[in-house]
Write an enzyme that holds these catalytic residues in place. Structure first.
Site, short mmCIF file in Angstrom:
data_model
loop_
_atom_site.label_atom_id
_atom_site.label_comp_id
_atom_site.label_asym_id
_atom_site.label_seq_id
_atom_site.Cartn_x
_atom_site.Cartn_y
_atom_site.Cartn_z
N SER A 6 7.96 -6.09 -5.41
CA SER A 6 7.36 -4.80 -5.79
C SER A 6 7.43 -4.61 -7.29
CB SER A 6 8.11 -3.66 -5.09
OG SER A 6 7.77 -2.41 -5.67
N TYR A 19 15.86 0.01 -2.79
CA TYR A 19 14.64 -0.76 -2.47
C TYR A 19 14.26 -1.67 -3.64
CZ TYR A 19 9.49 -1.25 -1.86
OH TYR A 19 8.20 -1.72 -1.77
N1 LIG Z 1 2.38 0.06 -0.37
C1 LIG Z 1 2.87 -0.13 -1.59
O1 LIG Z 1 2.64 0.66 -2.50
C2 LIG Z 1 3.74 -1.33 -1.87
C3 LIG Z 1 4.04 -1.62 -3.21
C4 LIG Z 1 4.85 -2.71 -3.50
C5 LIG Z 1 5.36 -3.48 -2.47
N2 LIG Z 1 5.07 -3.18 -1.17
C6 LIG Z 1 5.65 -4.04 -0.13
O2 LIG Z 1 4.61 -4.60 0.64
C7 LIG Z 1 5.11 -4.87 1.96
C8 LIG Z 1 4.15 -4.28 2.98
O3 LIG Z 1 4.13 -2.88 2.78
P1 LIG Z 1 2.93 -1.94 3.29
O4 LIG Z 1 2.66 -0.98 2.21
O5 LIG Z 1 1.83 -2.75 3.83
O6 LIG Z 1 3.72 -1.15 4.46
P2 LIG Z 1 3.20 -0.54 5.85
O7 LIG Z 1 1.73 -0.26 5.81
O8 LIG Z 1 4.14 0.59 6.13
O9 LIG Z 1 3.46 -1.75 6.89
C9 LIG Z 1 4.76 -2.21 7.09
C10 LIG Z 1 4.76 -3.39 8.03
O10 LIG Z 1 6.10 -3.90 8.10
C11 LIG Z 1 6.53 -3.86 9.46
N3 LIG Z 1 7.96 -3.57 9.50
C12 LIG Z 1 8.60 -2.46 9.05
N4 LIG Z 1 9.92 -2.57 9.28
C13 LIG Z 1 10.13 -3.77 9.88
C14 LIG Z 1 11.27 -4.45 10.38
N5 LIG Z 1 12.50 -3.93 10.33
N6 LIG Z 1 11.09 -5.68 10.93
C15 LIG Z 1 9.86 -6.21 11.00
N7 LIG Z 1 8.73 -5.61 10.59
C16 LIG Z 1 8.88 -4.40 10.02
C17 LIG Z 1 5.68 -2.83 10.16
O11 LIG Z 1 5.62 -3.13 11.56
P3 LIG Z 1 5.52 -1.95 12.70
O12 LIG Z 1 4.42 -1.02 12.28
O13 LIG Z 1 5.22 -2.67 13.97
O14 LIG Z 1 6.85 -1.28 12.72
C18 LIG Z 1 4.34 -3.03 9.46
O15 LIG Z 1 3.64 -4.13 10.00
C19 LIG Z 1 6.53 -4.29 2.02
O16 LIG Z 1 7.48 -5.31 1.80
C20 LIG Z 1 6.55 -3.31 0.86
O17 LIG Z 1 7.85 -3.11 0.37
C21 LIG Z 1 4.26 -2.14 -0.86
#
Ligand SMILES: NC(=O)c1ccc[n+]([C@@H]2O[C@H](COP(=O)([O-])OP(=O)(O)OC[C@H]3O[C@@H](n4cnc5c(N)ncnc54)[C@H](OP(=O)(O)O)[C@@H]3O)[C@@H](O)[C@H]2O)c1
Length: 247
Positions: free
Chosen positions: A142, A155
């Site tokens: 991130s 985080y």
């Molecule tokens: N969105 C942002 O602004 C952003 C920025 C920087 C980095 N990121 C990183 O990008 C990645 C994806 O984030 P996103 O924004 O796409 O999030 P999201 O839309 O909330 O999706 C999260 C995904 O992770 C799964 N998940 C959550 N907790 C889990 C666990 N304990 N074990 C296995 N699977 C789990 C969820 O599965 P279920 O729905 O089935 O629970 C879902 O498929 C993350 O690592 C996040 O930190 C995001």
């Protein structure tokens, strides 16, 4: 055909990466934790588009489940693609939590640690025996590891650790031709941490050179591209995918 495993592939960035990897000709194993219906919908969409995908449950915080997960992956590889190995692992699953350092509980800290650093470490270790030589590990970190954003200290610290771990993976797995990179998305419009909200999104857009926050496909496309053979000399890097966020 290249086969990739994408953790947290049921929603957000992971779902986009799953669809765009499949569209570029890769077979996809995507995982979900709490929401099988959303994972099934991603699989159905990929299949309707002519691709192949399998969804498997995985809680990245539960290391004791990793041997059984590896067995489930092996079964899916054999049944769907007649393979015993896979080629790419995207450690993407994660969740957000806003709480300033002064009020973060030990439980919150441990939960974030389990999913964002310990999980990717031991999941990679568990899957390495069935990863093909010449494979690729892509860890989703991130931009919060570069830009201090109040309220996300644990985080961001673990994401920073994941970037360091990535370089060690590249060092230790290079003999097998396995490369390891991390990406650092900036603010992306997903449900992470309850979503950005209009006011915060406007602020983040104003802090981004391209004038908006990212969409899941902005990162999913980069993941699919980095996993392709065209990028095989990119190794041990952390690549920010953020549209020019706070530069
Ligand atoms: N969105 C942002 O602004 C952003 C920025 C920087 C980095 N990121 C990183 O990008 C990645 C994806 O984030 P996103 O924004 O796409 O999030 P999201 O839309 O909330 O999706 C999260 C995904 O992770 C799964 N998940 C959550 N907790 C889990 C666990 N304990 N074990 C296995 N699977 C789990 C969820 O599965 P279920 O729905 O089935 O629970 C879902 O498929 C993350 O690592 C996040 O930190 C995001």
């Amino acid at each position: 055909m290249k086969i990739v495993i994408i953790t947290g592939g049921s929603r957000g960035i992971g779902a986009s990466a799953a669809k765009l990897c499949a569209r570029s000709g890769m077979g996809v194993i995507l995982t979900y934790n709490s929401n099988p219906a959303m994972a099934d919908a991603v699989v159905a969409e990929i299949e309707a588009d002519g691709g192949s995908a399998v969804a498997i449950k995985l809680d990245v915080a539960d290391t004791s489940s990793f041997p059984a997960f590896r067995d489930a992956v092996s079964t899916a590889l054999k049944a769907t693609w007649d393979r015993s190995t896979f080629d790419g692992l995207v450690n993407n699953a994660g969740y957000g939590l806003f709480n300033p350092i002064v009020t973060v509980t030990e439980e919150e800290f441990d939960g974030l640690f389990a999913v964002h650093l310990k999980g990717p470490f031991f999941l990679t270790q568990a899957l390495l025996p069935i990863m093909a030589d010449g494979g690729h590990i892509l860890n989703v970190a991130s931009a919060t590891s570069r830009v201090a954003t109040a309220g996300v200290a644990p985080y961001a610290s673990f994401k920073g650790g994941l970037q360091v771990l990535t370089r060690y993976m590249a060092k230790e797995f290079g003999a097998r031709g396995i490369r390891a990179n991390s990406i650092a998305p900036g603010p992306i419009r997903t449900d992470l941490g309850g979503g950005l909200g209009d006011e915060f999104e406007a602020l983040l857009a104003s802090q981004t050179a391209l004038g908006r926050v990212g969409e899941p496909d902005d990162v999913g496309g980069a993941i699919a591209n980095l996993l392709s053979d065209e990028n095989q000399w990119v190794n041990a890097q952390s690549i920010e995918i953020a549209g020019g966020y706070i530069i």
